[in-house]
Design an enzyme around this catalytic site. Structure first.
Site, PDB file in Angstrom:
ATOM      1  CB  ALA A 234      -0.929  -0.015   1.205  1.00  0.00           C
ATOM      2  CG  HIS A 235       1.268   5.690  -1.631  1.00  0.00           C
ATOM      3  ND1 HIS A 235       1.206   6.839  -0.878  1.00  0.00           N
ATOM      4  CD2 HIS A 235       2.207   5.921  -2.581  1.00  0.00           C
ATOM      5  CE1 HIS A 235       2.062   7.738  -1.348  1.00  0.00           C
ATOM      6  NE2 HIS A 235       2.688   7.208  -2.379  1.00  0.00           N
ATOM      7  N   PRO A 236       1.252   5.209   1.809  1.00  0.00           N
ATOM      8  CG  PRO A 236       3.076   6.516   2.504  1.00  0.00           C
ATOM      9  CD  PRO A 236       2.683   5.428   1.535  1.00  0.00           C
ATOM     10  CG  ASN A 237       1.189  10.267   1.839  1.00  0.00           C
ATOM     11  OD1 ASN A 237       2.052   9.449   2.115  1.00  0.00           O
ATOM     12  ND2 ASN A 237       1.144  11.464   2.402  1.00  0.00           N
ATOM     13  CE1 TYR A 241      -0.174   4.764  -6.789  1.00  0.00           C
ATOM     14  CE2 TYR A 241       1.197   3.342  -5.426  1.00  0.00           C
ATOM     15  CZ  TYR A 241       1.040   4.165  -6.529  1.00  0.00           C
ATOM     16  OH  TYR A 241       2.109   4.400  -7.367  1.00  0.00           O
TER      17      TYR A 241
END
Length: 404
Positions: A234-237, A241
């Site tokens: 995943a993406h933190p932002n 995603y």
């Protein structure tokens, strides 16, 4: 000199002396060779370590790893521990534009070949040093390897899943990018030399490179104080995603904005997801990520990955099947981009930069150990007796120490 690179590239006429080994330096100099530079690879008597990092090995006995980052070069071995060997290198440097080395800091200086000394004798030279940490500071002079820097600099702490723990990125990412950092520094210094007529010492370190990769994690911590966590895929932002299971494998969705999210929901026949108050914006989707993930997983589990990704991409929603390495190298677009380089006795990957006016050309097969010894000595002006004496002394060995 059969391994020499094309003479039609942007760097035609540039002479590079490559004293580097393993990955970052050889990758940098291979890219220089691909774009027309003449690169003379100077190996110690034991050779570049990557020649032994197999299996698999090619028909000449060198590891496939070595072949990935050493095409288009000439090869000579010089024992820099000997004064006679250092004299041969000095003749090379008198003609060279660029020197690339990745010895432990202080090693070159012990041989009288430190940057300050060499630049005093050869003021137009670009002297590029690649190291783990640089020469000074609390960690100055310490050895550096890709995975060690991934661990030290926080990259592993955000790579991996909470169930399995921190994980090394499966490619030597820090080494690879350090090669590009060195390439950029060399090209910048050559531009300065065009104006000033003088060379300079440039540096690339794995430490600086690894820290520079912490985007956006470093910025997130600097602004919030919250320690970045393991993310899986995943993406933190951004959301969604991440990687998702489909009927025949896994896909990755890269939905960056609200318009893409609405088109994604339409494509998977879930338009109501785009209207759900919990998912209207990226900020809200991140706040309600478990619920969003559950809804997407339910919608995708019976769908085939490749046609879904094709349809999403055509609608401007980035998505891809999670391919194996063989599948990636056999993609139709890889063939179209001529990503694979083939020559007699050699196969590899093309350098990614493309210049339309001076496209460059990948050079020939990576050189065998010291294969160009005689040709290089002839070019440097050594007569037959002098060359024979250098060989007798071991200053320019023709066989790998302890192996051949």
């Amino acid at each position: 000199m059969s391994a020499a690179a094309s003479s039609s590239g942007a760097l035609d006429g540039l002479l590079v002396v490559d004293l580097s080994r393993v990955l970052a330096g050889p990758l940098c100099t291979q890219m220089l060779a691909d774009h027309g530079a003449r690169v003379i690879k100077v190996e110690p008597p034991g050779g570049d370590e990557t020649r032994r990092l197999g299996p698999p090995f090619d028909e000449s006995g060198d590891a496939a790893y070595y072949s990935a980052i050493n095409r288009g070069k000439e090869a000579i071995s010089i024992d820099l521990r000997l004064a006679e060997g250092r004299a041969v290198l000095e003749r090379l440097l008198a003609r060279a534009d660029v020197l690339v080395e990745n010895n432990l800091p202080g090693t070159m200086a012990r041989w009288g070949l430190g940057a300050d000394e060499v630049l005093e004798r050869h003021p137009r030279l670009i002297y590029c040093s690649i190291s783990g940490f640089g020469a000074d500071g609390p960690s100055g002079g310490l050895p550096g390897y890709d995975a060690v820097l991934q661990a030290l600099c926080g990259l592993m702490s955000v790579n991996g899943h909470p169930a399995t723990g921190a994980t090394r990125v499966g490619i030597p990412l820090v080494d690879h990018l350090a090669g590009y950092v060195a390439l950029s520094a060399i090209l910048l210094a050559l531009q300065v030399r065009e104006r000033s007529g003088r060379g300079q010492h440039v540096e690339a370190t794995l430490f600086d490179t690894a820290l520079s990769l912490l985007v956006p994690h470093a910025a997130n911590w600097l602004h919030s104080g919250a320690t970045p966590q393991l993310l899986g895929s995943a993406h933190p932002n951004i959301a969604p995603y991440d990687k998702f299971a489909v009927a025949d494998g896994e896909i990755f969705l890269g939905v960056v904005n609200d318009g893409q999210f609405r088109r994604f929901c339409s494509q998977i026949d879930q338009p109501e997801l785009a209207q759900d108050p919990r998912f209207l914006t990226n900020r809200l989707r991140l706040q309600h990520l478990p619920a969003l993930r559950e809804a997407i997983e339910a919608a995708l589990r019976d769908r085939a990955g490749e046609p879904l990704c094709e349809a999403l991409m055509r609608r401007g929603v980035p998505a891809a099947v999670v391919n194996s390495v063989p599948a990636a190298l056999q993609l139709a677009h890889a063939r179209h981009r001529q990503s694979r380089v083939e020559a007699p006795g050699y196969v590899g990957l093309r350098s990614p930069m493309r210049l339309q006016g001076t496209p460059g050309q990948p050079g020939g097969a990576p050189p065998r150990f010291a294969q160009d010894r005689q040709a290089v000595l002839d070019w440097l002006g050594y007569d037959e007796a002098e060359a024979a004496e250098l060989a007798r002394l071991g200053a320019v060995p023709g066989h790998r120490e302890g192996l051949d």
